[in-house]
Design a protein around this motif. Sequence first.
Motif, PDB file in Angstrom:
ATOM      1  N   GLY A   1       0.811  -1.199   0.000  1.00  0.00           N
ATOM      2  CA  GLY A   1       0.000   0.000   0.000  1.00  0.00           C
ATOM      3  C   GLY A   1       0.847   1.252   0.000  1.00  0.00           C
ATOM      4  N   GLY A   2       0.194   2.380   0.230  1.00  0.00           N
ATOM      5  CA  GLY A   2       0.910   3.643   0.187  1.00  0.00           C
ATOM      6  C   GLY A   2       2.032   3.733   1.196  1.00  0.00           C
TER       7      GLY A   2
ATOM      8  N   ILE B   1       5.125   1.913  -0.172  1.00  0.00           N
ATOM      9  CA  ILE B   1       5.699   2.642  -1.308  1.00  0.00           C
ATOM     10  C   ILE B   1       6.344   3.943  -0.850  1.00  0.00           C
ATOM     11  CG2 ILE B   1       5.149   3.824  -3.470  1.00  0.00           C
ATOM     12  CD1 ILE B   1       3.097   1.653  -4.021  1.00  0.00           C
TER      13      ILE B   1
ATOM     14  N   PRO C   1       1.951  -1.009  -6.404  1.00  0.00           N
ATOM     15  CA  PRO C   1       0.873  -0.882  -5.438  1.00  0.00           C
ATOM     16  C   PRO C   1      -0.013  -2.129  -5.385  1.00  0.00           C
ATOM     17  CG  PRO C   1       0.320   0.322  -7.434  1.00  0.00           C
ATOM     18  CD  PRO C   1       1.738  -0.170  -7.601  1.00  0.00           C
TER      19      PRO C   1
ATOM     20  N   THR D   1      -2.892  -1.686  -3.425  1.00  0.00           N
ATOM     21  CA  THR D   1      -4.160  -1.034  -3.120  1.00  0.00           C
ATOM     22  C   THR D   1      -4.448  -0.028  -4.230  1.00  0.00           C
ATOM     23  OG1 THR D   1      -3.154   0.758  -1.828  1.00  0.00           O
ATOM     24  CG2 THR D   1      -3.779  -1.245  -0.637  1.00  0.00           C
TER      25      THR D   1
ATOM     26  N   THR E   1      -3.805   5.548  -2.931  1.00  0.00           N
ATOM     27  CA  THR E   1      -2.853   6.622  -2.665  1.00  0.00           C
ATOM     28  C   THR E   1      -2.217   7.181  -3.929  1.00  0.00           C
ATOM     29  OG1 THR E   1      -0.919   5.183  -2.408  1.00  0.00           O
ATOM     30  CG2 THR E   1      -2.293   5.533  -0.460  1.00  0.00           C
TER      31      THR E   1
ATOM     32  N   GLU F   1       2.642   5.425  -6.250  1.00  0.00           N
ATOM     33  CA  GLU F   1       3.561   4.962  -7.288  1.00  0.00           C
ATOM     34  C   GLU F   1       3.865   6.042  -8.324  1.00  0.00           C
ATOM     35  OE1 GLU F   1      -0.618   4.070  -8.770  1.00  0.00           O
ATOM     36  OE2 GLU F   1       0.468   3.930  -6.858  1.00  0.00           O
TER      37      GLU F   1
ATOM     38  N   VAL G   1       1.553  -1.141 -12.170  1.00  0.00           N
ATOM     39  CA  VAL G   1       0.208  -1.189 -11.598  1.00  0.00           C
ATOM     40  C   VAL G   1      -0.551  -2.366 -12.184  1.00  0.00           C
ATOM     41  CG1 VAL G   1      -1.923   0.095 -11.185  1.00  0.00           C
ATOM     42  CG2 VAL G   1       0.250   1.326 -11.393  1.00  0.00           C
TER      43      VAL G   1
ATOM     44  N   THR H   1      -4.951  -6.017  -6.377  1.00  0.00           N
ATOM     45  CA  THR H   1      -5.863  -5.340  -5.452  1.00  0.00           C
ATOM     46  C   THR H   1      -7.086  -6.179  -5.094  1.00  0.00           C
ATOM     47  OG1 THR H   1      -7.211  -4.240  -7.167  1.00  0.00           O
ATOM     48  CG2 THR H   1      -5.157  -3.150  -6.511  1.00  0.00           C
TER      49      THR H   1
ATOM     50  N   THR I   1      -9.258   3.285   0.746  1.00  0.00           N
ATOM     51  CA  THR I   1      -8.284   3.641  -0.284  1.00  0.00           C
ATOM     52  C   THR I   1      -8.969   4.280  -1.484  1.00  0.00           C
ATOM     53  OG1 THR I   1      -8.362   1.382  -1.186  1.00  0.00           O
ATOM     54  CG2 THR I   1      -6.632   1.873   0.416  1.00  0.00           C
TER      55      THR I   1
END
Length: 423
Positions: free
Chosen positions: A129-130, A133, A173, A175, A178, A181, A211, A216, A227
């Motif tokens: 997740g954010g 990253i 990512p 999720t 956020t 990326e 991505v 996800t 998210t």
Amino acid sequence: MPGYPPGLPWNPPLNPDGGFFFCGQGVAWGKGWSHSGAMNFEFAAPAKIVFGPGQAARLPSLVAPLGKHVLLVVGASPGRHAGLIQAFAAAGLGVTLFSVAGEPSVDVAKAGVALCREAGCDVVVSVGGGGAIDAGKAVAALATNPGDPYDYLEVVGAGRPLVERPLPHVAVPTTAGTGAEATANAVLTAPAERVKVSLRSVMMLPTVALVDPELTVSMPPAVTAATGLDALTQLLESFVSIKANPMTDALCRDGLRLAARYLAAAYDDGADMAAREGMALASLYGGLALANAKLGAVHGFAAPIGGLFAAPHGQVCASLLPAVAAVNIAALRQREPGSGRLAAYAAAAAMLTGRADASPEDGAVWLEALCRRLGAPTLTALGLTQADIPLVVEKAARASSMQGNPINLTTAELTAIVERALG
């Protein structure tokens, strides 16, 4: 669409005149649009973006040209990544694992830098997740720049610019929210100051943003909601920002329509791949947009609230989004009724509701209905009380994200936002 907020369309149409609704530099555009104001802007993005279902399988081949020893930054469950470590080994890459539980702090970043240097890592890969990253971006940047993180941090630090280029960084990512990326900053909690602040440089944009919407699918509904509402917030705040430009507008325009169509669907059915793909793309668009236009009061409040309380960033944004929209619109109506930012809110409302005649206020009502539909918490549920308001308002007023808000809000207006969001 099943499960969508009652009375709210799931597939907002185009402008009835045949064009899209969007706004740039304060002018609402549709078919036959014209643009006024300065057209000078810059746009920064990751060196390479790889998007699509199944693309995660390409990760070792994307990393191999960038280095020989990977610092693999992951979330709180490192055991989930045994297969990836084996794939890296098969590609001839050494791997050192660094696990980040939750949202990273300054101390976490320092620990990652120490491990990276000790292991001789020459490339960073962050998967998660954010938080993971952002940790990866911070480590990649600080590993090549001497000194303490506080030398470079905004608000609570010296804010010095990075001098040396960060290590190559591949962000993956898991999720859809956020957009980390595709952003040029890393959000870190500064525990002593009880606030979240950014380490920021255009050099921190990932070398590769990979991505894969399939990553996800395992998100539970609550995480999907938090998210996804973060992604929606970032798209809307970038769209109405005083720093918006034609390229960020284009991304936000498509991203808002994607979020309006697919967020509730992904919440209702995590296996709906069309919805997962749509939200992954909306999140990516949001990251690209916020990296090139400022955000606003939602994120201005989220920074101190996230530092003061153990509340996930996405949930904080969700609790604030309708209140910020309503107060911003009211302030614009009162003090700047001819503002192009008010036109931007109207254009966003048309895209979200699917009604060409939607007012900015209609958009705020739609946001509130969506947040209720997805079970967004109140600030009270996240631990805030009436007594916390003065400190939160004081810290939010100094947050860097406030610089992009469509209008300068008074202390009374900032207070009203928190009071409304308390529930």
